[in-house]
Write an enzyme that holds these catalytic residues in place. Structure first.
Site, PDB file in Angstrom:
ATOM      1  N   ALA A 132       0.797  -1.245   0.096  1.00 24.02           N
ATOM      2  CA  ALA A 132       0.019  -0.022   0.152  1.00 24.02           C
ATOM      3  C   ALA A 132       0.787   1.183  -0.046  1.00 24.02           C
ATOM      4  O   ALA A 132       0.718   2.172  -0.849  1.00 24.02           O
ATOM      5  CB  ALA A 132      -0.840   0.120   1.309  1.00 24.02           C
ATOM      6  N   TYR A 133       1.996   1.215   0.811  1.00 27.47           N
ATOM      7  CA  TYR A 133       2.752   2.401   0.916  1.00 27.47           C
ATOM      8  C   TYR A 133       3.525   2.633  -0.446  1.00 27.47           C
ATOM      9  O   TYR A 133       3.647   3.657  -0.897  1.00 27.47           O
ATOM     10  CB  TYR A 133       3.905   2.144   2.132  1.00 27.47           C
ATOM     11  CG  TYR A 133       4.914   3.231   2.161  1.00 27.47           C
ATOM     12  CD1 TYR A 133       4.467   4.450   2.644  1.00 27.47           C
ATOM     13  CD2 TYR A 133       6.304   3.213   1.919  1.00 27.47           C
ATOM     14  CE1 TYR A 133       5.314   5.684   2.667  1.00 27.47           C
ATOM     15  CE2 TYR A 133       7.174   4.122   1.902  1.00 27.47           C
ATOM     16  CZ  TYR A 133       6.608   5.219   2.336  1.00 27.47           C
ATOM     17  OH  TYR A 133       7.669   6.400   2.599  1.00 27.47           O
ATOM     18  N   ALA A 134       4.004   1.573  -0.864  1.00 29.20           N
ATOM     19  CA  ALA A 134       4.721   1.920  -2.199  1.00 29.20           C
ATOM     20  C   ALA A 134       3.752   2.074  -3.314  1.00 29.20           C
ATOM     21  O   ALA A 134       4.176   3.054  -4.359  1.00 29.20           O
ATOM     22  CB  ALA A 134       5.526   0.504  -2.779  1.00 29.20           C
TER      23      ALA A 134
ATOM     24  N   THR B  87       1.232   4.228  -3.143  1.00 31.25           N
ATOM     25  CA  THR B  87       0.820   5.393  -3.103  1.00 31.25           C
ATOM     26  C   THR B  87       2.143   6.669  -3.398  1.00 31.25           C
ATOM     27  O   THR B  87       1.905   7.559  -4.129  1.00 31.25           O
ATOM     28  CB  THR B  87       0.457   5.952  -1.390  1.00 31.25           C
ATOM     29  OG1 THR B  87       1.824   6.076  -0.749  1.00 31.25           O
ATOM     30  CG2 THR B  87      -0.291   5.238  -0.868  1.00 31.25           C
ATOM     31  N   LYS B  88       3.309   5.908  -3.239  1.00 32.99           N
ATOM     32  CA  LYS B  88       4.758   6.654  -3.674  1.00 32.99           C
ATOM     33  C   LYS B  88       4.837   6.410  -5.147  1.00 32.99           C
ATOM     34  O   LYS B  88       5.311   7.452  -6.085  1.00 32.99           O
ATOM     35  CB  LYS B  88       5.688   6.210  -2.815  1.00 32.99           C
ATOM     36  CG  LYS B  88       5.700   6.377  -1.472  1.00 32.99           C
ATOM     37  CD  LYS B  88       5.603   7.955  -1.312  1.00 32.99           C
ATOM     38  CE  LYS B  88       5.529   8.371   0.063  1.00 32.99           C
ATOM     39  NZ  LYS B  88       5.682  10.008   0.451  1.00 32.99           N
TER      40      LYS B  88
END
Length: 158
Positions: A66-68, A70-71
């Protein structure tokens, strides 16, 4: 203008409560769009915009999905904004730090995991906030011919 706000929650994709990626999307992606819009409206001629991504977009570590994601959205926006603002001599870039010794990085990680991740770099250490600040300062200052780029500041980890 430097935009470094972000949040990170780590979970395997199959275990995600959708509230977690929703929060990350709101802060990491929407926050970057708000920053980009306001900076595009206000930044002086010859200015610089620096956003933050992450080397995790290339490291493909489990639990960082999820973090990757968004980035990855931030990385898609940067070259577009650079083209939109180029006629004003404004540069737009992103810094993609590797594992960096910050509260955000340490949160929820055991020492064993921290040591394993530090070992991903040929330098066998985590980055420091100073390491990343030097890259940001370069992009915001003398690095005028760098534009629309994602600069991976990760000690060679990716």
């Amino acid at each position: 203008m430097v935009h470094a706000a972000g949040v990170m929650a780590l979970r395997p994709t199959r275990e995600l409560d959708l509230a977690e990626p929703d929060r990350q999307l709101r802060i990491n992606v929407r926050g970057t769009f708000v920053m980009a819009r306001e900076a595009a409206r206000r930044i002086r001629l010859g200015g610089a915009i620096v956003a933050f991504s992450t080397s995790v977009t290339r490291l493909h570590l489990p639990t960082y999905g999820a973090y990757a994601a968004t980035k990855g959205a931030v990385e898609a926006l940067v070259p577009i904004l650079a083209k939109e603002l180029g006629n004003r001599d404004v540069t737009v870039n992103a810094v993609a730090p590797g594992p960096t010794a910050t509260e955000l990085f340490f949160d929820g990680k055991s020492q064993q995991v921290i040591d394993r991740i530090a070992g991903l770099s040929p330098m066998n250490r985590l980055g420091t906030p100073q390491d990343i600040a030097e890259v940001v300062a370069f992009l915001a200052g003398p690095g005028r011919w760098i534009n629309g780029q994602i600069v991976f500041a990760n000690g060679g980890a990716a």
